[in-house]
Write a protein that holds these residues in place. Sequence first.
Motif, PDB file in Angstrom:
ATOM      1  N   PRO A   1      -0.690  10.204   0.127  1.00  0.00           N
ATOM      2  CA  PRO A   1      -1.955   9.571  -0.266  1.00  0.00           C
ATOM      3  C   PRO A   1      -2.122   8.223   0.479  1.00  0.00           C
ATOM      4  O   PRO A   1      -1.286   7.233   0.772  1.00  0.00           O
ATOM      5  CB  PRO A   1      -1.864   9.380  -1.725  1.00  0.00           C
ATOM      6  N   MET A   2      -3.290   7.813   0.852  1.00  0.00           N
ATOM      7  CA  MET A   2      -3.744   6.414   1.672  1.00  0.00           C
ATOM      8  C   MET A   2      -3.048   5.331   0.709  1.00  0.00           C
ATOM      9  O   MET A   2      -2.630   4.263   1.141  1.00  0.00           O
ATOM     10  CB  MET A   2      -5.164   6.208   1.769  1.00  0.00           C
ATOM     11  N   SER A   3      -3.360   5.148  -0.869  1.00  0.00           N
ATOM     12  CA  SER A   3      -2.960   4.396  -1.626  1.00  0.00           C
ATOM     13  C   SER A   3      -1.322   4.302  -1.530  1.00  0.00           C
ATOM     14  O   SER A   3      -0.798   2.817  -1.485  1.00  0.00           O
ATOM     15  CB  SER A   3      -3.286   4.444  -2.876  1.00  0.00           C
ATOM     16  N   PHE A   4      -0.598   5.273  -1.298  1.00  0.00           N
ATOM     17  CA  PHE A   4       0.835   5.243  -1.460  1.00  0.00           C
ATOM     18  C   PHE A   4       1.172   4.566   0.056  1.00  0.00           C
ATOM     19  O   PHE A   4       2.107   3.625   0.282  1.00  0.00           O
ATOM     20  CB  PHE A   4       1.543   6.315  -1.163  1.00  0.00           C
ATOM     21  N   LEU A   5       0.465   4.891   1.213  1.00  0.00           N
ATOM     22  CA  LEU A   5       0.945   4.219   2.589  1.00  0.00           C
ATOM     23  C   LEU A   5       0.421   2.978   2.709  1.00  0.00           C
ATOM     24  O   LEU A   5       1.221   1.916   3.374  1.00  0.00           O
ATOM     25  CB  LEU A   5       0.036   5.119   3.700  1.00  0.00           C
ATOM     26  N   ILE A   6      -0.733   2.523   2.176  1.00  0.00           N
ATOM     27  CA  ILE A   6      -0.970   1.183   2.055  1.00  0.00           C
ATOM     28  C   ILE A   6      -0.056   0.284   1.279  1.00  0.00           C
ATOM     29  O   ILE A   6       0.532  -0.613   1.652  1.00  0.00           O
ATOM     30  CB  ILE A   6      -2.549   0.908   1.426  1.00  0.00           C
TER      31      ILE A   6
ATOM     32  N   GLU B   1      -2.647   2.541  12.243  1.00  0.00           N
ATOM     33  CA  GLU B   1      -1.759   3.555  11.976  1.00  0.00           C
ATOM     34  C   GLU B   1      -1.887   4.323  10.822  1.00  0.00           C
ATOM     35  O   GLU B   1      -1.229   5.756  11.022  1.00  0.00           O
ATOM     36  CB  GLU B   1      -0.317   2.740  11.740  1.00  0.00           C
ATOM     37  N   ILE B   2      -2.136   3.871   9.580  1.00  0.00           N
ATOM     38  CA  ILE B   2      -2.192   4.779   8.406  1.00  0.00           C
ATOM     39  C   ILE B   2      -3.523   5.589   8.821  1.00  0.00           C
ATOM     40  O   ILE B   2      -3.456   6.937   8.458  1.00  0.00           O
ATOM     41  CB  ILE B   2      -2.714   3.870   7.221  1.00  0.00           C
TER      42      ILE B   2
ATOM     43  N   VAL C   1      -9.670   3.592   4.777  1.00  0.00           N
ATOM     44  CA  VAL C   1      -8.296   3.057   4.477  1.00  0.00           C
ATOM     45  C   VAL C   1      -8.624   1.596   3.900  1.00  0.00           C
ATOM     46  O   VAL C   1      -7.841   1.088   2.999  1.00  0.00           O
ATOM     47  CB  VAL C   1      -7.378   2.954   5.753  1.00  0.00           C
ATOM     48  N   ILE C   2      -9.308   0.743   4.781  1.00  0.00           N
ATOM     49  CA  ILE C   2      -9.758  -0.560   4.306  1.00  0.00           C
ATOM     50  C   ILE C   2     -10.427  -0.503   2.837  1.00  0.00           C
ATOM     51  O   ILE C   2     -10.138  -1.298   1.941  1.00  0.00           O
ATOM     52  CB  ILE C   2     -10.853  -1.099   5.230  1.00  0.00           C
ATOM     53  N   LEU C   3     -11.401   0.425   2.632  1.00  0.00           N
ATOM     54  CA  LEU C   3     -11.602   0.424   1.121  1.00  0.00           C
ATOM     55  C   LEU C   3     -10.853   0.867   0.083  1.00  0.00           C
ATOM     56  O   LEU C   3     -10.653  -0.103  -0.991  1.00  0.00           O
ATOM     57  CB  LEU C   3     -13.021   1.569   1.209  1.00  0.00           C
ATOM     58  N   VAL C   4      -9.707   1.677   0.304  1.00  0.00           N
ATOM     59  CA  VAL C   4      -8.633   1.865  -0.642  1.00  0.00           C
ATOM     60  C   VAL C   4      -7.976   0.548  -0.759  1.00  0.00           C
ATOM     61  O   VAL C   4      -7.391   0.346  -1.749  1.00  0.00           O
ATOM     62  CB  VAL C   4      -7.893   3.267  -0.265  1.00  0.00           C
TER      63      VAL C   4
END
Length: 207
Positions: A100-105, A133-134, A156-159
């Motif tokens: 998930p994006m949140s995990f990668l961030i 990269e994400i 990605v920026i929003l998350v």
Amino acid sequence: MHCGKKPDSKMSAVRRVAKSAKKVVDKVKHGPFMALDIPAGKATPAPPLGPTLGQRGIQIAQFCKQFNEMTRTIKEGTPLPTRITVNPDKTFSIVHYQPPMSFLIKHAAGISKGARQNMQETAGWITLKHVYEIAKLKSTDPINECKPLEQICKQVILVAKHCGVKVWDKDYDPEEYAKFRVERQKVVEEQDREWEEIRNAKLLRTG
């Protein structure tokens, strides 16, 4: 006489239609797709995964072996959104997405938890390079195949904002960030204590 038979004929027709409809409903089955989040390399027959698979008639041991083999090159424990197709003969196919994006961030920011108050506090920092990269990684997910990379970057920026992670448009000073993380850790520990106290208080009230 004819007028008296018409209602009976109509009622019989309604019953036949209702009976046919019931047969159609009885034949309806659940869809063959399952959507689960499974940690890489850690699929086991234990709950909650085992019982969930068992309800669909999937051979649990075979599934766990196949999934763990598929994800052996990914860091163990990484959460993977997984889509499972169950065939009529109970065989199955597995497709896992990127984390998930949140995990990668949070991973890019070097933190384990996001902000509890979302955009009202800062939990960590990343740069636009991290965002790119994400987004590039997430673009390989089937759901994002037709999305332009710019749109995924915006997502990605929003998350990141919802996670309380600040996005810098340039590189930041590593030493400054290290100091920030030390101070942030103190805040997180204090929040954890407060949440634990609230939790214990609720347990006492309901006990």
